[in-house]
Structures are given as C-alpha cells and as structure tokens.
Write a protein that holds these residues in place. Structure first.
Motif, mmCIF file in Angstrom:
data_model
loop_
_atom_site.group_PDB
_atom_site.id
_atom_site.type_symbol
_atom_site.label_atom_id
_atom_site.label_comp_id
_atom_site.label_asym_id
_atom_site.label_seq_id
_atom_site.Cartn_x
_atom_site.Cartn_y
_atom_site.Cartn_z
ATOM 1 N N GLU A 254 1.062 -1.210 -0.121
ATOM 2 C CA GLU A 254 0.006 0.144 0.144
ATOM 3 C C GLU A 254 0.958 1.474 -0.061
ATOM 4 O OE1 GLU A 254 -2.437 -0.540 3.414
ATOM 5 O OE2 GLU A 254 -3.650 -1.888 2.218
ATOM 6 N N ARG A 255 2.051 1.250 0.789
ATOM 7 C CA ARG A 255 2.910 2.327 0.835
ATOM 8 C C ARG A 255 3.595 2.538 -0.430
ATOM 9 N NH1 ARG A 255 3.980 0.432 6.320
ATOM 10 N NH2 ARG A 255 5.671 -0.776 5.254
ATOM 11 N N GLU A 256 3.812 1.489 -1.205
ATOM 12 C CA GLU A 256 4.726 1.312 -2.421
ATOM 13 C C GLU A 256 3.470 2.258 -3.577
ATOM 14 O OE1 GLU A 256 5.662 -2.375 -3.161
ATOM 15 O OE2 GLU A 256 7.753 -2.228 -2.071
ATOM 16 N N ILE A 257 2.032 1.645 -3.656
ATOM 17 C CA ILE A 257 1.348 2.096 -4.391
ATOM 18 C C ILE A 257 0.874 3.438 -4.212
ATOM 19 C CG2 ILE A 257 -1.077 1.819 -4.891
ATOM 20 C CD1 ILE A 257 -0.914 -1.087 -4.487
ATOM 21 N N ALA A 258 0.952 4.243 -2.918
ATOM 22 C CA ALA A 258 0.662 5.479 -2.469
ATOM 23 C C ALA A 258 1.836 6.290 -2.973
ATOM 24 C CB ALA A 258 0.543 5.518 -0.962
ATOM 25 N N TYR A 259 3.238 5.571 -2.763
ATOM 26 C CA TYR A 259 4.416 6.587 -3.185
ATOM 27 C C TYR A 259 4.316 6.405 -4.617
ATOM 28 C CZ TYR A 259 9.171 7.439 -4.125
ATOM 29 O OH TYR A 259 10.319 8.162 -4.371
ATOM 30 N N LEU A 260 3.999 5.572 -5.536
ATOM 31 C CA LEU A 260 4.096 5.729 -6.952
ATOM 32 C C LEU A 260 3.027 6.419 -7.480
ATOM 33 C CD1 LEU A 260 4.983 1.962 -7.852
ATOM 34 C CD2 LEU A 260 6.536 4.272 -7.974
ATOM 35 N N SER A 261 1.859 6.649 -6.797
ATOM 36 C CA SER A 261 0.786 7.391 -7.244
ATOM 37 C C SER A 261 1.214 8.953 -7.466
ATOM 38 C CB SER A 261 -0.438 7.226 -6.379
ATOM 39 O OG SER A 261 -0.312 7.790 -5.049
ATOM 40 N N TYR A 262 2.113 9.344 -6.617
ATOM 41 C CA TYR A 262 2.697 10.765 -6.650
ATOM 42 C C TYR A 262 4.356 10.761 -6.726
ATOM 43 C CZ TYR A 262 -1.851 12.715 -4.775
ATOM 44 O OH TYR A 262 -3.127 12.898 -4.789
ATOM 45 N N HIS A 263 4.736 9.665 -7.351
ATOM 46 C CA HIS A 263 6.009 9.728 -7.615
ATOM 47 C C HIS A 263 6.574 9.285 -8.896
ATOM 48 C CE1 HIS A 263 6.511 10.689 -3.299
ATOM 49 N NE2 HIS A 263 7.587 11.052 -3.599
ATOM 50 N N ASP A 264 7.581 9.715 -9.475
ATOM 51 C CA ASP A 264 8.224 9.122 -10.765
ATOM 52 C C ASP A 264 8.958 8.016 -10.552
ATOM 53 O OD1 ASP A 264 8.701 8.847 -13.878
ATOM 54 O OD2 ASP A 264 10.822 9.578 -13.011
ATOM 55 N N LYS A 265 8.828 6.703 -11.103
ATOM 56 C CA LYS A 265 9.460 5.473 -10.406
ATOM 57 C C LYS A 265 10.822 5.764 -10.828
ATOM 58 C CE LYS A 265 9.271 0.403 -10.836
ATOM 59 N NZ LYS A 265 8.632 -0.736 -11.593
ATOM 60 N N TYR B 191 8.762 13.831 -7.784
ATOM 61 C CA TYR B 191 7.107 13.878 -7.800
ATOM 62 C C TYR B 191 6.825 13.771 -9.400
ATOM 63 C CZ TYR B 191 7.004 15.415 -2.955
ATOM 64 O OH TYR B 191 7.129 15.585 -1.552
ATOM 65 N N ASN B 192 5.511 13.239 -9.489
ATOM 66 C CA ASN B 192 4.922 13.123 -10.945
ATOM 67 C C ASN B 192 4.065 14.254 -11.271
ATOM 68 O OD1 ASN B 192 2.714 12.404 -9.610
ATOM 69 N ND2 ASN B 192 2.882 10.251 -10.065
ATOM 70 N N ARG B 193 3.610 14.259 -12.373
ATOM 71 C CA ARG B 193 2.677 15.078 -12.782
ATOM 72 C C ARG B 193 1.245 15.214 -12.171
ATOM 73 N NH1 ARG B 193 1.539 16.635 -18.971
ATOM 74 N NH2 ARG B 193 0.227 18.239 -18.944
ATOM 75 N N ALA B 194 0.906 14.162 -11.774
ATOM 76 C CA ALA B 194 -0.455 14.325 -10.713
ATOM 77 C C ALA B 194 -0.296 15.131 -9.602
ATOM 78 C CB ALA B 194 -0.845 12.874 -10.829
ATOM 79 N N TYR B 195 1.062 14.618 -9.009
ATOM 80 C CA TYR B 195 1.144 15.445 -7.542
ATOM 81 C C TYR B 195 1.557 16.999 -7.927
ATOM 82 C CZ TYR B 195 3.093 16.790 -3.124
ATOM 83 O OH TYR B 195 3.479 17.242 -1.917
ATOM 84 N N PHE B 196 2.260 17.311 -9.012
ATOM 85 C CA PHE B 196 2.663 18.681 -9.231
ATOM 86 C C PHE B 196 1.234 19.351 -9.559
ATOM 87 C CE2 PHE B 196 2.727 21.888 -12.689
ATOM 88 C CZ PHE B 196 3.559 22.818 -12.089
ATOM 89 N N GLU B 197 0.303 18.809 -10.330
ATOM 90 C CA GLU B 197 -0.905 19.334 -10.566
ATOM 91 C C GLU B 197 -1.795 19.688 -9.119
ATOM 92 O OE1 GLU B 197 -2.505 17.120 -13.845
ATOM 93 O OE2 GLU B 197 -1.523 18.133 -15.127
#
Length: 582
Positions: free
Chosen positions: A232-243, A248-254
């Motif tokens: 769950e932590r990995e999924i949560a991390y990847l949801s807002y981070h670039d692997k 951070y990824n675009r979703a988190y930036f926006e």
C-alpha cells in the motif's frame, strides 16, 4: 433419594438449603451428595457451605448461586480448556437439588478437531482468562509473536505490546470499552512488537468471552498485514512519484499547483525544463544510458532547489519546479545554478544539458495556468536556440570518442576525406554531394562507439558471435545520424558503407547500383587506406599490393567504375590497366 439417603441417579447430585446465618446473611449449606458427585469432584461436600468449597468447585457454585437469584434452573458451565457441565436445579421451598452431568468427553473429539483447525489457520489466536493471563496460543500466534508455551500463564500485557502507528503509547486491548462493545476491531494501523522486538503491522479483534453474563476471558484474533501495508505504501508512493527518478510526478505537481494558488504563497515561480539530447543518447548508447541522463538531471534539480519546492518529472524528458514565495529574480538565479551544475556533470562522453524557462505569479488575479504557459514558451525558445549548439557539441564529442576508442584516427578520417572528395570531383558530383561525402567520410564509423571495446580492439580473429556484434555498427551509426538533423542526410550512406557490389555485404545485402553512390565511393577509399596504413593487428601493405587488391576485388566487393577512378588517382600509370577492368 433411596432408602440409604443416596441419590440413586447416574449423574453427580447434591442437596443444599438456603438459610440465614447469625449475622442475617444468606448461606447455602450442603445437606448431602451422592457417590457420583464425590467421584466427579473428589470431595464430599456434605455440611460445607458455598463459601468454603474447594477451588475446583468455587466458580461452578458461584454460577449456581447466580442462577438461583435469577430463577434460572438450567445452564451450561465450562469454557475454553475447562470441563463442560450440564447443570440443572430443582427446588422445594428453601431446599434445592443440583444435578451435574459431565459431558466433557462427548466434546473431546470435536475439540481436538477444532484445535487442529485453529492451529492450521493463518490468523493468530490468543486466549486469556478473565484476568488477562494467557491460556492458549495457536501456531500462527506463536509464529507472529515469537512466543510459545513459555507465554502461557503470563499476563498478556507483560508479553505483548500493541500500539497505534501514530502513537508511542501502548494500546490497552482489555479495556472496559472492549467488553462493553462485545468486540472491538482495529485496522491495519496497529503495531505489534514480537518477542524479538520486531515491529509488525497487524489487524486484530478482541472478543470478550462471557459465561452467565460475566466476563471469563478474552480471545484476541490478529493477522500480519506488514506485506500488505508495504504494498500500500509503494502504491501510494508511486501514485505521486516518478518511478525512474524518484521525483514527484505530474499528478502531484498539478495537485500542488492548485494548493499553491493562494495569497499566502505569493509570489509563486515556475521553472520548466526539457532535457537536451535524450533521443540521441537513447539511439547511441541505449535506453539505460538515457535513463541515467534523466536521473542525473533529476538529482541536479533536487540539489538546486529548496526542500519546500515541488520538483517533478512532467513528461518523458520534461521537468518542472513549483516554487512558493519565490520572485522572478530568485527563479532566474536557480536556473543559472542548474545550468552550472549540468556543466559540472558533463564530460566528452556524457553531455548533461537542459533547456529552461521560468515565469512568476506575483498578483492574486493572475492565472496559474497562464504562468505555466509563459514558462513553457520561454523554455521552448531556449530549446530552439540551444539545440543546434548542443548537437554540434555532441557530434564533436562522438568523433573524439571514436578516435579514443578504436584504431580510427583523425588522420585516417582526413585521408579518407581527401581521397573521397577527389574521387567525387572526378565523378562529377555536385557541391552539395561533395559536402555530404566529406561529412560522411568523417563519421562513417561513428556507430563503433556502440560496440564493446573487447570486440573492437581484439587482436585475433573474431568469433561468429563477435562478428554479429561488430556488424551492428552500421545500424548504430544510422540511428545516431537520424537523431541529429545535421547528420540525418548522411544516415543512409552510413548504413550502407559495408554493402558489397555483388550483394554479399551487410546489413541489407544490397548490390550494384542499389547501394548509394557515396557509400560505394567510401568503400573503395576506406579499404585502400586501411591496407596501406598500420593496424593494431597487422603492418601496412605496400601501395602496389593494395592496388592489386582493389583490382582483384573490382566487380565483387567494389564498383568497377569507381575502382577505375581511384586507380587514376592513386597511380596515373595504371590508366591502361584500369581501362581493362570490367
């Protein structure tokens, strides 16, 4: 009761009466009991009262007393790991008869099967008595806690420690609230510390065990969800981070772009960046090296920015930085620092470059998307101005790499250029084609930078597998040239410069005039120069021997018409011989 005063029944039975003591206190006094009662409990209770019974009878007759007070004439007594009794009461005035049927044996086989089942499930189960002392652990509980039989008899709270993830305070699993609610469940935010002090994330439920409305113990059920929580932590991390980069990824930036669109964060600056040369790096060195380029740029951006800045990978080769409470001048200084750090990371073999643009929102009524567009347009203007210079720098670096890596030298490239240019003029090529021929001559073997050094510099004969790798340099060179607009017009020549006139060359097996003219010219010049100069695996051949090889291979390896031209360049006296070539 028979004539001897005995209860002539096969179950344990006893009589008692209720009377007031001298202190006006209600007492329960046994008047008699049968042999079955004595055999079952190993005591003759005649004359005793409820208060001075042996320990093995104390709790049982407390339940009897409760039943009398509540006018309940039948109940089942017993619990986990305790004998099971079917208890019936009869009364006549103040006199009572109690019949106790031991049916523990009837359930022993069922209990054994249940115990086996409980021991084989993955859920940890711990049972305690009403005082919280452990009476039982199943196999899963032993595995998860590290405790075994050594825990039985100990206080639950002295053996195991539970706490919430966000608290260091122990969790009281046997609180009154637990009993009042019949059972209480805790989700996956609970930490269990094992015997070895190893922390595990668990879910657990505490269920009180009630006999005759009185708490007689607890059963704790728990499951190890450490792996689940980790996922769950990995999924949560990847949801807002670039692997790849960890940014951070675009979703988190926006998400943060909206959050920072408040007066408290003004002025807000945005830096947009685009990595230069990613496609060229991928084509030349492979995608792994391209990934390393992106990671390097990501690390530089993180180093140049503050902890509260949002540094994100916006797309394939695009990066973006959101900087709260940052002026336009501050953003410009950050950009300058980023470019300096990129320069410090660059070498002849690795160019780290990024085109940057920036903009600032300083007024509340300014639109954040508009500020983003300004930064992006600024970045693209820089990209157009810098890209040509960057590619020229990369091409120069590639040439240097080729000269350093293989037996190819700048002198060899210059000799080839001279020979090819002279041949081209004699063949009547246009100035444009002559320019292409000169560039092609300098870079025809550029693909060798993608070949393993051990193969490229092997002094002996190459194996079949090594030849397969060596021959790939034509295709690698083609991809390199295609990735740079300044070289794309000579890409086909690079691809075909090892084709043979008789169709036995590589990589496409083209023959005759199917092979581009410039590739046919270079094939002759390159072979001749290689023969008359020292190589790391042999000494130079004489000019006469080399010319003889050109003549011998005319029509097979080389275009006969081009061989004729070269013979006139190399040895004017051979003009008559060149006329006889097919």
């Amino acid at each position: 009761m028979n004539e001897n005063g005995d209860y002539n029944i096969p179950v344990a039975a006893a009589g008692f009466m209720v009377k007031l003591s001298s202190l006006d206190k209600i007492e329960y006094v046994f008047t008699d009991c049968n042999h079955a009662f004595v055999d079952l409990f190993c005591v003759d209770v005649t004359g005793m009262n409820f208060e001075n019974l042996p320990e093995n009878l104390t709790y049982l007759f407390k339940e009897v007393e409760k039943s009398i007070k509540s006018n309940k004439l039948h109940f089942i007594y017993g619990g986990f790991d305790k004998p099971k009794y079917n208890v019936k009461l009869g009364s006549s005035g103040d006199c009572y008869t109690v019949c106790i049927d031991d049916f523990s044996d009837q359930y022993s086989e069922i209990e054994n099967q249940l115990r086996l089942a409980v021991n084989n499930i993955q859920t940890g189960i711990i049972a305690t008595d009403h005082g919280g002392r452990i009476t039982y652990l199943n196999s899963a509980a032993e595995r998860l806690t590290g405790w075994g039989e050594d825990a039985v008899g100990k206080a639950f709270t002295s053996v195991l420690s539970f706490s919430l993830e966000d608290s260091i305070c122990p969790l009281n699993v046997f609180s009154p609230e637990v009993y009042d609610s019949n059972n209480i469940e805790f989700g996956g935010n609970v930490i269990l510390k094992s015997k070895a002090e190893k922390a595990k994330s668990i879910t657990f439920r505490v269920t009180p065990v009630s006999l005759q409305n009185e708490n007689s113990g607890y059963v704790v059920f728990f499951n190890d969800v450490s792996d689940q929580k980790k996922r769950e932590r990995e999924i949560a991390y990847l949801s807002y981070h670039d692997k790849l980069t960890g940014l951070y990824n675009r979703a988190y930036f926006e998400k943060k772009l909206k959050a920072f669109d408040e007066v408290d964060y003004l002025p807000v600056s945005i830096i947009m960046g685009d990595a230069n040369g990613l496609k060229m790096t991928n084509d030349i060195f492979g995608h792994h090296q391209g990934d390393m380029l992106l990671v390097t740029i990501a690390n530089i951006l993180s180093l140049a920015c503050r902890d509260n800045d949002v540094v994100a990978r916006y797309g394939g080769d695009e990066f973006i930085v959101l900087m709260p409470n940052t002026t336009l001048d501050d953003a410009a200084r950050v950009c300058k620092n980023i470019l300096t750090l990129c320069g410090n990371q660059s070498s002849d073999q690795s160019k780290v470059s990024i085109s940057l643009g920036y903009a600032c929102k300083s007024q509340k009524n300014e639109s954040m998307p508009d500020i983003l567009n300004v930064a992006e347009n600024f970045m693209y203007r820089h990209k157009l101005l810098e890209s040509r210079s960057y590619r020229s720098s990369v091409i120069s670096s590639l040439q240097n790499m080729l000269f350093e890596k293989s037996f190819e030298t700048e002198e060899h490239a210059m000799r080839l250029t001279g020979l090819c240019s002279e041949a081209g003029r004699r063949l009547g090529l246009s100035q444009s084609d002559l320019n292409d021929l000169e560039l092609f001559s300098m870079l025809h073997d550029i693909g060798k930078i993608g070949v393993n050094d051990q193969i490229l510099l092997k002094p002996g004969k190459l194996t079949d597998e090594e030849w397969i790798q060596m021959r790939k340099h034509c295709e690698i060179g083609y991809r390199i040239a295609q990735s740079a607009p300044e070289l794309s017009h000579v890409a086909d020549y690079i691809l075909c410069h090892h084709e043979r006139f008789d169709g036995k060359g590589y990589p496409q097996g083209m023959k005759g005039n199917e092979i581009p003219l410039l590739s046919r010219i270079l094939s002759v010049a390159d072979s001749y120069d290689a023969m008359v100069n020292d190589r790391y695996y042999r000494k130079a051949l004489s000019k006469e021997v080399a010319i003889g090889e050109l003549i011998r291979c005319s029509g097979t390896q080389f275009d006969p018409e081009i061989v004729k031209v070269f013979l006139k360049i190399l040895e004017p006296n051979t003009a008559e011989l060149s006329e006889t070539l097919a």
